[in-house]
Scaffold this active site. Structure first.
Site, mmCIF file in Angstrom:
data_model
loop_
_atom_site.group_PDB
_atom_site.id
_atom_site.type_symbol
_atom_site.label_atom_id
_atom_site.label_comp_id
_atom_site.label_asym_id
_atom_site.label_seq_id
_atom_site.Cartn_x
_atom_site.Cartn_y
_atom_site.Cartn_z
ATOM 1 N N GLY A 1 -19.182 7.397 -3.009
ATOM 2 C CA GLY A 1 -18.068 7.438 -3.962
ATOM 3 C C GLY A 1 -18.171 6.212 -4.852
ATOM 4 O O GLY A 1 -19.235 5.615 -4.993
ATOM 5 N N ASN A 2 -17.047 5.813 -5.432
ATOM 6 C CA ASN A 2 -17.031 4.689 -6.360
ATOM 7 C C ASN A 2 -17.558 3.391 -5.773
ATOM 8 O O ASN A 2 -18.126 2.580 -6.490
ATOM 9 C CB ASN A 2 -15.590 4.428 -6.791
ATOM 10 C CG ASN A 2 -15.413 4.865 -8.212
ATOM 11 O OD1 ASN A 2 -16.382 5.247 -8.853
ATOM 12 N ND2 ASN A 2 -14.203 4.799 -8.694
ATOM 13 N N VAL A 3 -17.329 3.184 -4.484
ATOM 14 C CA VAL A 3 -17.732 1.918 -3.877
ATOM 15 C C VAL A 3 -19.226 1.946 -3.560
ATOM 16 O O VAL A 3 -20.001 1.119 -4.039
ATOM 17 C CB VAL A 3 -16.897 1.616 -2.610
ATOM 18 C CG1 VAL A 3 -17.287 0.259 -2.039
ATOM 19 C CG2 VAL A 3 -15.407 1.652 -2.925
ATOM 20 N N GLY A 4 -19.653 2.935 -2.781
ATOM 21 C CA GLY A 4 -21.042 3.011 -2.334
ATOM 22 C C GLY A 4 -22.023 3.109 -3.487
ATOM 23 O O GLY A 4 -23.066 2.437 -3.487
ATOM 24 N N LYS B 1 0.858 -1.192 0.000
ATOM 25 C CA LYS B 1 0.000 0.000 0.000
ATOM 26 C C LYS B 1 0.888 1.233 0.000
ATOM 27 O O LYS B 1 1.995 1.207 0.542
ATOM 28 C CB LYS B 1 -0.876 0.025 1.260
ATOM 29 C CG LYS B 1 -2.105 0.896 1.127
ATOM 30 C CD LYS B 1 -3.202 0.115 0.416
ATOM 31 C CE LYS B 1 -4.551 0.763 0.509
ATOM 32 N NZ LYS B 1 -5.609 -0.218 0.218
ATOM 33 N N GLY C 1 -21.676 6.630 2.267
ATOM 34 C CA GLY C 1 -20.619 6.940 1.297
ATOM 35 C C GLY C 1 -21.160 6.738 -0.106
ATOM 36 O O GLY C 1 -21.760 5.698 -0.400
HETATM 37 N N1 GLU Z 1 -7.264 0.146 -3.197
HETATM 38 C C1 GLU Z 1 -8.035 -1.016 -3.485
HETATM 39 C C2 GLU Z 1 -8.107 -1.921 -2.265
HETATM 40 O O1 GLU Z 1 -7.996 -1.465 -1.139
HETATM 41 C C3 GLU Z 1 -7.608 -1.732 -4.757
HETATM 42 C C4 GLU Z 1 -6.203 -2.212 -4.812
HETATM 43 C C5 GLU Z 1 -5.770 -2.746 -6.156
HETATM 44 O O2 GLU Z 1 -6.560 -2.807 -7.100
HETATM 45 O O3 GLU Z 1 -4.593 -3.095 -6.230
HETATM 46 O O4 GLU Z 1 -8.351 -3.085 -2.351
#
Ligand code: GLU
Length: 423
Positions: A225-228, A111, A223
């Site tokens: 955003g893209n997820v919600g 990360k 939320g």
């Molecule tokens: N940031 C996203 C996660 O927390 C996606 C990570 C990715 O696609 O490598 O899973």
């Protein structure tokens, strides 16, 4: 015993270690193996000096944490946020190790993060920051080494800059070095919807177990955003009723249901769902969590479901879109109440799973259709959900579902480390 590593005092890191230790205890892992697992293999800190539009230089600090590579190259997003710390980045990289192991994709965990408020930068400043950050970590990333992607406040445009910067440095088009790129430069259209789609898929599967179907069930989504937003869209498509949504400006409720297409329009035009016209009442983000609904999707930020409000949560299924929305104490309270909390490392793995499909394309030079990619994701998430659910019911039902997910994931990583002779 402390090792002196600077991330050790971070509360998010301590929570990540606590979760790891709980899984280790169930698995009977010895302390020395836990000690190996709790530390990242490498954390790089970089300085990013950006020439601002006003002529002054601002210095930003960024990190890339590579937690574990037993199952493959490190994989995980990069976030831009004013409160990012090294400890948070390290914790998130550990969570990626478990998430990827559980998803059954050939990656370790990584990360990245930059301590910055991207909303305060111009597009040119943002590009300079992004290119310089990626150039600064270029020595430790690569298609077979570490593959970043977006996370909080980063997006496909930023991935295009990363890809371009790295390709310039290496002097070849390195398609597979980042994922969630725009489709014209090696990405997949469906990557954007994948995390939310996956969150909806596992909620659907849990609903089938509890009620036979998700149809007619009420849903609140924190939320947008893209997820919600995509979680809401797919749950609505399958017949569930979205009665409440929120974003950082607040929330809205209508017992008759909200029109998701209209919500997209209002959010995109005005910047917030609170401007949706047809509402029964406006609610706060905290109130949304406690609504009398069947399914709750926390898809905003960490630590929103805690020991303070867990008792008042009425939803029977919680599908964790965000990373770390439920504290371990809250998890225990909800488990006692019989709530199914589908843990983040299982529920929100749709994004990284689609990243893996994109990366495979980039490496092979051939492409699935969008329908094929989505149906592969559906199969994988559905399979993974039932695998964890069945193990949980069979062996670990005294614990929250998260424990079963952790045990499966940690066990896979430990077995790979043993096979490779690391432990
Ligand atoms: N940031 C996203 C996660 O927390 C996606 C990570 C990715 O696609 O490598 O899973």
């Amino acid at each position: 015993m402390t090792s002196g590593a600077p991330y050790e005092t971070d509360p998010t890191y301590q929570m990540a270690v606590k979760q790891l230790k709980e899984a280790a205890q169930i698995l009977g892992l010895p302390d020395d193996v836990v000690e190996v697992l709790r530390h990242p293999e490498r954390v790089l800190q970089v300085k990013i000096p950006v020439k601002l539009d006003n002529g002054k230089i601002a210095v930003f600090i960024g990190w890339r944490s590579q937690h574990n590579s037993a199952l493959g190259p490190y994989k995980g997003g990069i976030r831009y946020h004013p409160n990012v710390t090294m400890g948070e980045v390290v914790s998130l990289s550990m969570w990626m190790t478990w998430k990827n192991a559980l998803a059954g994709i050939p990656y370790g965990g990584g990360k990245g993060g930059v301590k910055v408020d991207p909303k305060k930068l111009s597009q040119r400043e943002l590009e300079e920051l992004s290119r310089k950050y990626f150039a600064a970590i270029a020595d430790i990333v690569g298609e077979d080494i570490d593959i970043p992607a977006p996370d909080v406040y980063t997006n496909p445009q930023i991935m295009a800059w990363y890809f371009d910067e790295y390709s310039k440095i290496k002097r070849y088009p390195a398609w597979g070095v980042v994922t969630a790129k725009p489709p014209l430069v090696g990405g997949l259209h469906v990557r954007e919807i994948s995390t939310g789609y996956g969150v909806a898929l596992v909620a659907r599967e849990a609903a089938k177990i509890l009620w036979g179907t998700v149809e007619g069930k009420t849903v609140a989504v924190q939320g947008f955003g893209n997820v919600g937003r995509y979680a809401a869209k797919y749950l609505a498509e399958w017949g569930a009723k979205i009665v409440a949504v929120s974003d950082s400006k607040g929330g809205i409720y209508n017992s008759k249901g909200l029109d998701v297409a209209k919500l997209f329009e209002v959010k995109d035009k005005t910047g917030s769902v609170v401007n949706y016209p047809d509402v029964e009442k406006k609610i706060s983000n905290e109130e949304l969590l406690e609504l009398d609904v069947d399914i709750l999707v926390p898809a905003a930020i960490e630590n929103v479901i805690t020991e303070k409000n867990a008792d008042r949560i009425k939803a029977k299924i919680i599908s964790e879109g965000a990373n770390g929305p439920t504290t371990p104490e809250a998890d225990k309270i909800l488990h006692k109440k019989g709530t199914i909390v589908i843990p983040d490392i299982l529920a929100n793995a749709g994004g990284v799973t689609m990243s893996w499909i994109e990366w495979s394309h980039n490496r092979m030079g051939c492409w699935l259709t969008e329908e094929e990619a989505l149906s592969r994701l559906d199969k994988k998430m559905t399979h993974n959900f039932h695998e964890v659910y069945n193990e949980w019911q069979k062996k670990y039902s005294d614990y929250p579902m998260r424990a079963a997910a952790y045990v499966i994931a940690v066990d896979r990583v430990v077995r790979a480390m043993k096979l490779r002779g690391w432990i």
